[in-house]
Design an enzyme around this catalytic site. Structure first.
Site, PDB file in Angstrom:
ATOM      1  N   SER A 105      29.553  59.463   5.966  1.00 19.68           N
ATOM      2  CA  SER A 105      29.442  59.161   7.399  1.00 19.68           C
ATOM      3  C   SER A 105      30.680  58.456   7.913  1.00 19.68           C
ATOM      4  O   SER A 105      31.286  57.629   7.219  1.00 19.68           O
ATOM      5  CB  SER A 105      28.224  58.264   7.638  1.00 19.68           C
ATOM      6  OG  SER A 105      28.251  57.742   8.950  1.00 19.68           O
ATOM      7  N   TYR A 147      32.187  61.711  14.304  1.00 18.29           N
ATOM      8  CA  TYR A 147      31.789  61.810  15.713  1.00 18.29           C
ATOM      9  C   TYR A 147      33.043  62.167  16.482  1.00 18.29           C
ATOM     10  O   TYR A 147      34.064  61.487  16.319  1.00 18.29           O
ATOM     11  CB  TYR A 147      31.210  60.478  16.207  1.00 18.29           C
ATOM     12  CG  TYR A 147      29.838  60.176  15.659  1.00 18.29           C
ATOM     13  CD1 TYR A 147      28.707  60.768  16.197  1.00 18.29           C
ATOM     14  CD2 TYR A 147      29.662  59.303  14.588  1.00 18.29           C
ATOM     15  CE1 TYR A 147      27.445  60.511  15.690  1.00 18.29           C
ATOM     16  CE2 TYR A 147      28.403  59.038  14.070  1.00 18.29           C
ATOM     17  CZ  TYR A 147      27.307  59.645  14.627  1.00 18.29           C
ATOM     18  OH  TYR A 147      26.062  59.383  14.115  1.00 18.29           O
ATOM     19  N   THR A 185      29.634  65.932  14.324  1.00 14.61           N
ATOM     20  CA  THR A 185      28.291  65.717  14.873  1.00 14.61           C
ATOM     21  C   THR A 185      28.329  65.881  16.383  1.00 14.61           C
ATOM     22  O   THR A 185      28.995  65.108  17.084  1.00 14.61           O
ATOM     23  CB  THR A 185      27.790  64.320  14.467  1.00 14.61           C
ATOM     24  OG1 THR A 185      27.774  64.260  13.036  1.00 14.61           O
ATOM     25  CG2 THR A 185      26.391  64.048  14.999  1.00 14.61           C
ATOM     26  N   ARG A 223      16.770  54.021  20.315  1.00 12.03           N
ATOM     27  CA  ARG A 223      15.903  53.675  19.172  1.00 12.03           C
ATOM     28  C   ARG A 223      15.168  52.391  19.505  1.00 12.03           C
ATOM     29  O   ARG A 223      15.729  51.306  19.466  1.00 12.03           O
ATOM     30  CB  ARG A 223      16.713  53.527  17.893  1.00 12.03           C
ATOM     31  CG  ARG A 223      17.345  54.836  17.387  1.00 12.03           C
ATOM     32  CD  ARG A 223      18.794  54.905  17.723  1.00 12.03           C
ATOM     33  NE  ARG A 223      19.414  56.203  17.421  1.00 12.03           N
ATOM     34  CZ  ARG A 223      20.363  56.363  16.498  1.00 12.03           C
ATOM     35  NH1 ARG A 223      20.788  55.348  15.791  1.00 12.03           N
ATOM     36  NH2 ARG A 223      20.897  57.551  16.317  1.00 12.03           N
ATOM     37  N   LYS A 265      27.428  69.912  13.376  1.00  7.10           N
ATOM     38  CA  LYS A 265      26.118  69.362  13.014  1.00  7.10           C
ATOM     39  C   LYS A 265      25.373  68.940  14.275  1.00  7.10           C
ATOM     40  O   LYS A 265      25.892  68.129  15.058  1.00  7.10           O
ATOM     41  CB  LYS A 265      26.306  68.147  12.095  1.00  7.10           C
ATOM     42  CG  LYS A 265      25.031  67.368  11.789  1.00  7.10           C
ATOM     43  CD  LYS A 265      25.299  66.291  10.741  1.00  7.10           C
ATOM     44  CE  LYS A 265      24.058  65.527  10.352  1.00  7.10           C
ATOM     45  NZ  LYS A 265      23.685  64.497  11.322  1.00  7.10           N
ATOM     46  N   HIS A 280      19.298  65.168  14.165  1.00  8.20           N
ATOM     47  CA  HIS A 280      19.718  63.813  13.796  1.00  8.20           C
ATOM     48  C   HIS A 280      18.540  63.019  13.231  1.00  8.20           C
ATOM     49  O   HIS A 280      18.433  61.804  13.422  1.00  8.20           O
ATOM     50  CB  HIS A 280      20.317  63.115  15.013  1.00  8.20           C
ATOM     51  CG  HIS A 280      21.465  62.186  14.727  1.00  8.20           C
ATOM     52  ND1 HIS A 280      22.752  62.467  15.083  1.00  8.20           N
ATOM     53  CD2 HIS A 280      21.511  60.971  14.122  1.00  8.20           C
ATOM     54  CE1 HIS A 280      23.538  61.462  14.726  1.00  8.20           C
ATOM     55  NE2 HIS A 280      22.805  60.538  14.132  1.00  8.20           N
ATOM     56  N   ARG A 311      16.570  60.931  15.797  1.00 10.24           N
ATOM     57  CA  ARG A 311      17.164  59.680  16.293  1.00 10.24           C
ATOM     58  C   ARG A 311      17.923  59.846  17.594  1.00 10.24           C
ATOM     59  O   ARG A 311      18.413  58.861  18.146  1.00 10.24           O
ATOM     60  CB  ARG A 311      18.108  59.097  15.226  1.00 10.24           C
ATOM     61  CG  ARG A 311      17.375  58.678  13.976  1.00 10.24           C
ATOM     62  CD  ARG A 311      18.313  58.510  12.796  1.00 10.24           C
ATOM     63  NE  ARG A 311      19.180  57.353  12.861  1.00 10.24           N
ATOM     64  CZ  ARG A 311      18.832  56.117  12.500  1.00 10.24           C
ATOM     65  NH1 ARG A 311      17.604  55.879  12.083  1.00 10.24           N
ATOM     66  NH2 ARG A 311      19.695  55.130  12.557  1.00 10.24           N
ATOM     67  N   ASP A 338      18.859  70.192   8.280  1.00 14.76           N
ATOM     68  CA  ASP A 338      18.331  68.922   7.779  1.00 14.76           C
ATOM     69  C   ASP A 338      17.192  68.450   8.660  1.00 14.76           C
ATOM     70  O   ASP A 338      16.919  69.014   9.716  1.00 14.76           O
ATOM     71  CB  ASP A 338      19.437  67.856   7.644  1.00 14.76           C
ATOM     72  CG  ASP A 338      19.941  67.293   8.986  1.00 14.76           C
ATOM     73  OD1 ASP A 338      19.255  67.423  10.022  1.00 14.76           O
ATOM     74  OD2 ASP A 338      21.048  66.711   8.985  1.00 14.76           O
ATOM     75  N   GLY A 339      16.472  67.428   8.171  1.00 14.32           N
ATOM     76  CA  GLY A 339      15.381  66.823   8.929  1.00 14.32           C
ATOM     77  C   GLY A 339      14.024  67.107   8.314  1.00 14.32           C
ATOM     78  O   GLY A 339      13.531  68.230   8.384  1.00 14.32           O
ATOM     79  N   GLY A 340      13.434  66.084   7.686  1.00 17.06           N
ATOM     80  CA  GLY A 340      12.049  66.187   7.235  1.00 17.06           C
ATOM     81  C   GLY A 340      11.840  66.798   5.867  1.00 17.06           C
ATOM     82  O   GLY A 340      10.694  66.920   5.436  1.00 17.06           O
ATOM     83  N   ARG A 351      11.360  66.774   2.095  1.00 15.00           N
ATOM     84  CA  ARG A 351      10.950  65.717   1.178  1.00 15.00           C
ATOM     85  C   ARG A 351      10.610  66.223  -0.215  1.00 15.00           C
ATOM     86  O   ARG A 351      10.458  65.426  -1.142  1.00 15.00           O
ATOM     87  CB  ARG A 351       9.713  64.983   1.755  1.00 15.00           C
ATOM     88  CG  ARG A 351       9.945  64.389   3.150  1.00 15.00           C
ATOM     89  CD  ARG A 351      10.949  63.260   3.136  1.00 15.00           C
ATOM     90  NE  ARG A 351      11.207  62.691   4.462  1.00 15.00           N
ATOM     91  CZ  ARG A 351      12.313  62.948   5.181  1.00 15.00           C
ATOM     92  NH1 ARG A 351      13.257  63.760   4.712  1.00 15.00           N
ATOM     93  NH2 ARG A 351      12.494  62.386   6.358  1.00 15.00           N
TER      94      ARG A 351
END
Ligand SMILES: Cc1cc2nc3c(=O)[nH]c(=O)nc-3n(C[C@H](O)[C@H](O)[C@H](O)COP(=O)(O)O)c2cc1C
Ligand SMILES: O=C(O)C(=O)c1ccccc1
Length: 335
Positions: A98, A120, A146, A155, A210, A234, A237, A265-267, A269
């Site tokens: 990052s 960014y 991104t 948030r 992204k 994200h 977020r 991506d995202g979730g 698991r």
């Protein structure tokens, strides 16, 4: 790992890592989209031992899973980003560093891990070129730009907790300018596709965008020279209410039309989640919070354990579904 992390972390830091924007509808939707899907396995395909290796934009990896770029690893564990990278190296996983990392990219690269670097897009293009050159010199093999953050998401946990910045003693080490001063990460709603086109001209590295969700933006990305796409909201977020990434994936894959790799991506698991995402057209996936939980729970060793567990789980799931290689995962395997 998540429960160990919750126990280990200061509650304000837990909220920063766990939280999403607004009502957290998109945060929940990402995981729920995988819970809705069911696998339709094939039998008697003689898969033998599976081969999970894959190559994305010239980077080889032991499995089609990368570490998503996430901010502030030293707030999760003193091992920090270098700890995450050590786990990546030991498991043959690619880490996307990052721009908000709390250690210098050179120190992270010294672990020997295969790295990509997330950026960014910065309105100060001279500074942006300086950061890109530094990531290139450190050996990063792709740039992940991104594009879902024209402004920062709201948030609400962080607002309630008064968590607005890094505590004293921590800094975004890759935001230093030539004098050593740490600049703030700029988010600029004025930026457009021309900015991406100029960034594309400023580096020889592959450029991956992204935060694409709309099929029309996937087509624009290819038109403006992107070498890859990450379907992402994200981790819930940024825009609360945005579509779950798994639901957006097929439209983006169709729009990309095989011209560039599409990641998501995202979730995710479990191994089954990776299988479903690949079956629905992803070339690879990225993990955000699972890495943070494992880091908080057990440092570099925790992240290594999590990645090894996921690899075993994916391998087992593929055996049960009748797939030998990632390329065997096709849309007909998902109900
Ligand atoms: C605590 C945290 C920090 C993040 N920081 C960044 C970042 O610096 N840059 C970025 O592009 N994405 C960032 N993300 C988003 C992740 O790259 C990724 O899109 C998301 O975490 C994937 O969802 P998951 O957490 O459900 O796996 C961050 C996510 C979290 C949870
Ligand atoms: O990207 C994020 O989600 C995030 O939390 C962050 C943190 C610091 C700087 C920029 C983004």
């Amino acid at each position: 790992m998540r429960e160990k992390a919750r126990a280990a972390l200061d509650p304000v830091r837990w909220d920063f890592f766990a939280g999403g924007a607004g009502e957290e509808r998109t945060l929940r939707a990402n995981e729920q989209a995988y819970e809705r899907r069911r696998i339709v396995p094939r039998v008697l395909r003689g898969t033998g031992a599976r081969d999970l290796r894959t190559t994305v934009l010239g980077t080889e990896m032991a499995m089609p899973v990368l570490i998503a770029p996430t901010a502030f690893h030293r707030l999760a564990h003193p091992d920090g980003e270098a700890g995450t990278a050590t786990a990546a190296r030991r498991t043959g996983t690619v880490m996307v560093v990052s721009m908000a990392a709390t250690q210098p990219v050179e120190e992270i690269a010294a672990t020997g891990a295969a790295l990509w670097f997330q950026l960014y897009p910065q309105p100060d293009e001279a500074f942006q070129r300086y950061v890109v050159a530094r990531a290139e010199a450190a050996g990063c093999r792709a740039l992940v730009v991104t594009v879902d953050s024209p402004v920062l998401g709201r948030r609400e946990r962080d607002l309630r907790n008064g968590f607005t910045d890094l505590p004293a003693g921590f800094a975004c080490e890759n935001m230093r300018d030539a004098t050593g001063a740490v600049l703030s990460i700029a988010m600029d709603p004025a930026l457009g596709w021309d900015h991406i086109a100029r960034l594309r001209e400023s580096t020889r590295l592959p450029v991956v965008l992204k935060g694409i969700l709309h099929p029309a933006d996937a087509a624009e990305a290819v038109r403006h020279g992107a070498d890859g796409i990450i379907v992402s909201n994200h981790g819930g977020r940024q825009l609360d209410g945005a579509v779950a990434t798994l639901d957006a994936l097929p439209g983006v894959v169709a729009a990309a039309g095989g011209r560039v790799p599409v990641l998501v991506d995202g979730g995710l698991r479990r191994g089954t989640d990776v299988l479903v995402a690949l079956a629905l057209g992803a070339d690879a996936v990225l993990l955000g919070r699972p890495v943070l939980w494992a880091l908080a729970a057990g440092g570099a060793h925790g992240v290594q354990q999590m990645l090894e567990t996921l690899r075993t789980d994916l391998d087992h799931t593929m055996a049960l579904a009748g797939a030998k290689r990632p390329a065997d995962l096709t849309p007909d395997l998902v109900a």
